[in-house]
Design a protein around this motif. Structure first.
Motif, PDB file in Angstrom:
ATOM      1  N   LEU A   1       0.669  -1.146   0.377  1.00  0.00           N
ATOM      2  CA  LEU A   1       0.005  -0.034  -0.003  1.00  0.00           C
ATOM      3  C   LEU A   1       0.828   1.529   0.330  1.00  0.00           C
ATOM      4  O   LEU A   1       0.726   2.473  -0.699  1.00  0.00           O
ATOM      5  N   LYS A   2       1.810   1.132   1.145  1.00  0.00           N
ATOM      6  CA  LYS A   2       3.021   2.122   1.227  1.00  0.00           C
ATOM      7  C   LYS A   2       3.267   3.003  -0.943  1.00  0.00           C
ATOM      8  O   LYS A   2       3.788   3.509  -1.394  1.00  0.00           O
TER       9      LYS A   2
ATOM     10  N   SER B   1       1.137  11.724  -0.146  1.00  0.00           N
ATOM     11  CA  SER B   1       0.066  10.433   1.124  1.00  0.00           C
ATOM     12  C   SER B   1       1.430   9.145   1.693  1.00  0.00           C
ATOM     13  O   SER B   1       1.478   8.365   2.228  1.00  0.00           O
ATOM     14  N   PHE B   2       2.778   9.369   1.516  1.00  0.00           N
ATOM     15  CA  PHE B   2       3.711   8.033   1.437  1.00  0.00           C
ATOM     16  C   PHE B   2       3.611   8.317   2.611  1.00  0.00           C
ATOM     17  O   PHE B   2       3.110   7.440   3.712  1.00  0.00           O
ATOM     18  N   PHE B   3       4.042   9.570   3.706  1.00  0.00           N
ATOM     19  CA  PHE B   3       4.195   9.866   5.264  1.00  0.00           C
ATOM     20  C   PHE B   3       2.835   9.230   5.773  1.00  0.00           C
ATOM     21  O   PHE B   3       3.183   8.477   6.643  1.00  0.00           O
ATOM     22  N   LEU B   4       1.910   9.980   4.498  1.00  0.00           N
ATOM     23  CA  LEU B   4       0.826   8.959   6.065  1.00  0.00           C
ATOM     24  C   LEU B   4       0.481   8.062   5.744  1.00  0.00           C
ATOM     25  O   LEU B   4       0.363   7.323   7.190  1.00  0.00           O
ATOM     26  N   LEU B   5       0.460   7.141   4.690  1.00  0.00           N
ATOM     27  CA  LEU B   5       0.995   5.701   5.138  1.00  0.00           C
ATOM     28  C   LEU B   5       1.619   5.546   5.469  1.00  0.00           C
ATOM     29  O   LEU B   5       1.449   4.182   6.520  1.00  0.00           O
ATOM     30  N   ALA B   6       2.591   5.731   5.728  1.00  0.00           N
ATOM     31  CA  ALA B   6       4.172   4.906   6.621  1.00  0.00           C
ATOM     32  C   ALA B   6       4.115   4.948   7.733  1.00  0.00           C
ATOM     33  O   ALA B   6       3.878   4.676   9.051  1.00  0.00           O
ATOM     34  N   ALA B   7       3.176   6.680   8.188  1.00  0.00           N
ATOM     35  CA  ALA B   7       2.785   6.742   9.939  1.00  0.00           C
ATOM     36  C   ALA B   7       1.397   6.306  10.019  1.00  0.00           C
ATOM     37  O   ALA B   7       1.666   5.383  11.646  1.00  0.00           O
TER      38      ALA B   7
ATOM     39  N   GLN C   1       2.111   2.603  13.485  1.00  0.00           N
ATOM     40  CA  GLN C   1       0.915   2.657  14.525  1.00  0.00           C
ATOM     41  C   GLN C   1       0.085   1.223  13.741  1.00  0.00           C
ATOM     42  O   GLN C   1       0.149   0.184  15.514  1.00  0.00           O
ATOM     43  N   PHE C   2      -0.128   0.674  13.415  1.00  0.00           N
ATOM     44  CA  PHE C   2      -0.755  -1.396  12.482  1.00  0.00           C
ATOM     45  C   PHE C   2       0.174  -1.843  13.703  1.00  0.00           C
ATOM     46  O   PHE C   2      -0.084  -2.622  14.120  1.00  0.00           O
ATOM     47  N   ILE C   3       1.495  -1.207  12.477  1.00  0.00           N
ATOM     48  CA  ILE C   3       2.837  -3.106  12.968  1.00  0.00           C
ATOM     49  C   ILE C   3       3.049  -2.474  14.744  1.00  0.00           C
ATOM     50  O   ILE C   3       3.090  -3.195  15.558  1.00  0.00           O
ATOM     51  N   LYS C   4       2.629  -1.557  15.621  1.00  0.00           N
ATOM     52  CA  LYS C   4       3.147  -1.490  16.906  1.00  0.00           C
ATOM     53  C   LYS C   4       1.435  -1.990  17.593  1.00  0.00           C
ATOM     54  O   LYS C   4       2.091  -2.809  18.420  1.00  0.00           O
ATOM     55  N   ARG C   5       0.596  -2.345  17.029  1.00  0.00           N
ATOM     56  CA  ARG C   5      -0.682  -2.836  17.511  1.00  0.00           C
ATOM     57  C   ARG C   5      -0.334  -4.333  17.203  1.00  0.00           C
ATOM     58  O   ARG C   5      -1.213  -5.084  17.936  1.00  0.00           O
ATOM     59  N   LEU C   6       0.199  -4.902  15.816  1.00  0.00           N
ATOM     60  CA  LEU C   6       0.432  -6.043  15.730  1.00  0.00           C
ATOM     61  C   LEU C   6       0.769  -6.996  16.830  1.00  0.00           C
ATOM     62  O   LEU C   6       0.829  -8.095  16.434  1.00  0.00           O
ATOM     63  N   VAL C   7       2.505  -5.866  16.436  1.00  0.00           N
ATOM     64  CA  VAL C   7       3.654  -7.365  17.070  1.00  0.00           C
ATOM     65  C   VAL C   7       3.930  -6.250  18.359  1.00  0.00           C
ATOM     66  O   VAL C   7       3.990  -5.328  18.752  1.00  0.00           O
TER      67      VAL C   7
END
Ligand SMILES: Nc1ncnc2c1ncn2[C@@H]1O[C@H](COP(=O)(O)OP(=O)(O)O)[C@@H](O)[C@H]1O
Ligand SMILES: [Mg+2]
Lengths: 289, 248
Positions: free
Chosen positions: B179-180, B232-238, B242-248
């Motif tokens: 997506l990024k 848009s790239f930085f938005l998705l990276a952010a 967050q997502f990875i932080k919640r995931l692992v």
């Protein structure tokens, strides 16, 4: 070698009656397993060479019996239990579980299995990992049972933690709880404690015994440790190097529950010594020791 | 290098770039087609050009967003169906490669005559995103290790449940990567689509500014496009962090 006096783990269970070796324990819902001339040949990736992993294994396992399998690396222990679990095709012979095929057992979600690498899902909490078999089989998780297992493995305080934050021993306990959550009729443990240190391992042995005594089920434990095998099992099967066959079977006549004290018992030590000697002979070490 | 010194060296580099750009523009080192930064910013602050740039950027952003959403949805869904109905897999992969191998430049005119010039920018953006999300999802879904697949064989009573409970969550880090990459592809795709004759958007201004030799407008719209894809790239990276932080 000397051990500290065993500190009894907080027991959450009523002491249960010792199941006898023939396995007809009162609460047992385990199923008998029959292996008839079972063989396994792997085809390698090059499409031509093959590996003969298992050769002509026949065995009768009673319902509710605890079998330990030991053998050198590569002797086909994993292959054997994976065939019983329906995860590997059988090349020759026949495996039946209470008259049915291994796949039928899986289809009914009556098998529990814990492997060496525990196979926990990193994105799920401890509780969710233990509940996964319910979700995968389309059932509503039995929260009371999960709570009880969490208590039993001593991880009630870690229920909402993810596996990455757990130690190796804790992960193994979660994997064990997951294997037990559907109250399986056949429980397969493939070197579940292989990566643990000696102290944690002894602790896990006691916990496993506690859990098993609570509700004995047909269990196959693959292990490298002779002491572990003799401590936990009704019978110990020794496998020969590749192609794996069952070289000998030893009954363990020790009463249950077996504790750390059992390991100082004369019968225990003699049994371990005699199996060890035979094991060395099978591995070709013979009288070299 | 610690944070401060890294930031300091970044500042120095950036200032040098600004300085030489300005100097090159003022002194006409690179000819009259290279404006100085001050002239460029003066132009962009002028109310009428600012309004034009803003409106065009917004149009491109909306084309890119629609394309991004549709392209990722189609890429993700197709990859998932390829994993459920394994027979579909090879066919889908060939189709995706075919789509990817056809240059947008060639597809643009075809889209203009088929779906029309209003829809073309979102369509080219979608096509640009589709492939990176499709491939990332496909490879993420195949990422389950042996123990995880064993767990699925032992308890799984259906590929769809296995997909939802294990394969998709397990694929998410790779999907996020796809997506990024898709964000910048979407902005580029939208601009190319507009280029072929859409009514509005940065691509339209780029073409007209080039043809009319409106140097400042040309540079300003290029800058807007860059800012858009960077944002848009930085938005998705952010979101990913967050997502990875919640995931692992
Ligand atoms: N998937 C496989 N493909 C090919 N050979 C395999 C495969 N799995 C195991 N083997 C081979 O079969 C033999 C027995 O392996 P395994 O059952 O893992 O032994 P153990 O668990 O006793 O260490 C080994 O020689 C191993 O290389
Ligand atoms: Mg093994």
């Amino acid at each position: 070698m000397s051990f500290d006096a065993p500190t009894p783990p907080p027991t959450l269970l009523e002491p249960s009656p010792a199941p006898c070796t023939s396995g007809q324990a009162l609460t047992s819902t385990g199923r008998p397993i029959t292996l008839r001339s079972v063989g396994k040949t792997y085809a390698l990736d090059d499409g031509q060479s093959t590996v003969r992993a298992i050769d002509n294994v026949s065995m009768d396992i009673a319902a509710g019996e605890f079998i330990a399998i030991i053998g050198p690396s590569g002797s086909g222990k994993s292959t054997l239990v994976r065939m019983i679990a329906g995860l590997e095709e059988i090349s020759e012979g026949d495996i039946t579980i209470a008259g049915d095929s291994p796949r039928a057992l899986i289809a009914q979600q009556r098998l529990g299995m814990a492997m060496q690498d525990h196979g926990l899902m990193a994105w799920l909490s401890v509780r969710q990992n233990i509940a996964l078999p319910f979700r995968l089989s389309g059932k509503v998780p039995d929260e009371a049972r999960i709570d009880r297992l969490l208590q039993l493995i001593g991880l009630a305080d870690f229920a909402d933690v993810r596996p990455t934050q757990l130690s190796g021993g804790m992960k193994q306990r979660v994997s064990l709880a997951r294997a037990l959550v559907l109250e399986p009729d056949v429980l397969i443990l493939d070197e579940p404690f292989g990566a643990l240190d000696a102290v944690t391992r002894r602790q896990m042995n006691q916990e496993l015994q506690k859990i098993w005594a609570d509700k004995p089920t047909t269990t196959l434990l693959v292990t490298h440790s002779l002491e572990e095998a003799v401590l936990l099992a009704d019978r110990v099967c020794v496998m020969s190097p590749r192609p794996g066959t069952i070289a000998s079977v030893h009954s363990v006549p020790l009463p249950r529950p077996r504790t750390l004290a059992t390991t100082f018992d004369e019968t225990f030590r003699q049994l371990v010594a005699s199996i060890a000697k035979e094991f060395d002979a099978i591995c070709g070490l013979g009288d070299a020791l | 290098m610690n944070r401060t010194s890294r930031f300091a060296s970044w500042c120095i580099g950036f200032s040098l770039l600004i300085f030489f750009w300005e100097l090159a523009g003022r002194e006409n080192w690179l000819g009259s087609a290279w404006p100085s930064l001050s002239a460029l910013f003066a132009f962009m602050q002028d109310p009428s050009s600012a309004a034009l740039l803003l409106r065009s950027s917004a149009d491109t952003a909306s084309n890119a967003t629609i394309g991004f959403l549709l392209g990722s949805l189609v890429g993700f869904t197709l990859a998932c169906s390829g994993s459920v109905w394994t027979g579909l897999g090879p066919g889908l992969a060939t189709f995706a490669t075919f789509v990817n191998a056809t240059p947008l430049i060639a597809l643009g005119p075809l889209l203009i005559v088929t779906v029309g010039e209003e829809v073309t920018p979102a369509a080219t953006a979608g096509l640009a995103v589709f492939f990176s999300v499709f491939i990332a999802t496909l490879s993420g879904l195949q990422d389950t290790n042996r123990d995880q697949s064993d767990v699925l064989s032992i308890y799984g009573s259906g590929k769809i449940r296995a997909l939802i409970c294990v394969r998709i969550p397990n694929a998410m880090p790779k999907v996020m990567d796809g997506l990024k990459l898709g964000t910048t592809a979407a902005v580029l795709g939208a601009i190319i689509g507009e280029w072929f004759g859409a009514p509005t958007g940065l691509g339209v201004i780029l073409v007209s500014a080039m043809q009319n030799f409106q140097i400042e407008l040309l540079w300003a719209s290029a800058l807007c496009g860059t800012v858009l894809s960077g944002l848009s790239f930085f938005l998705l990276a952010a979101i990913q962090t967050q997502f990875i932080k919640r995931l692992v």
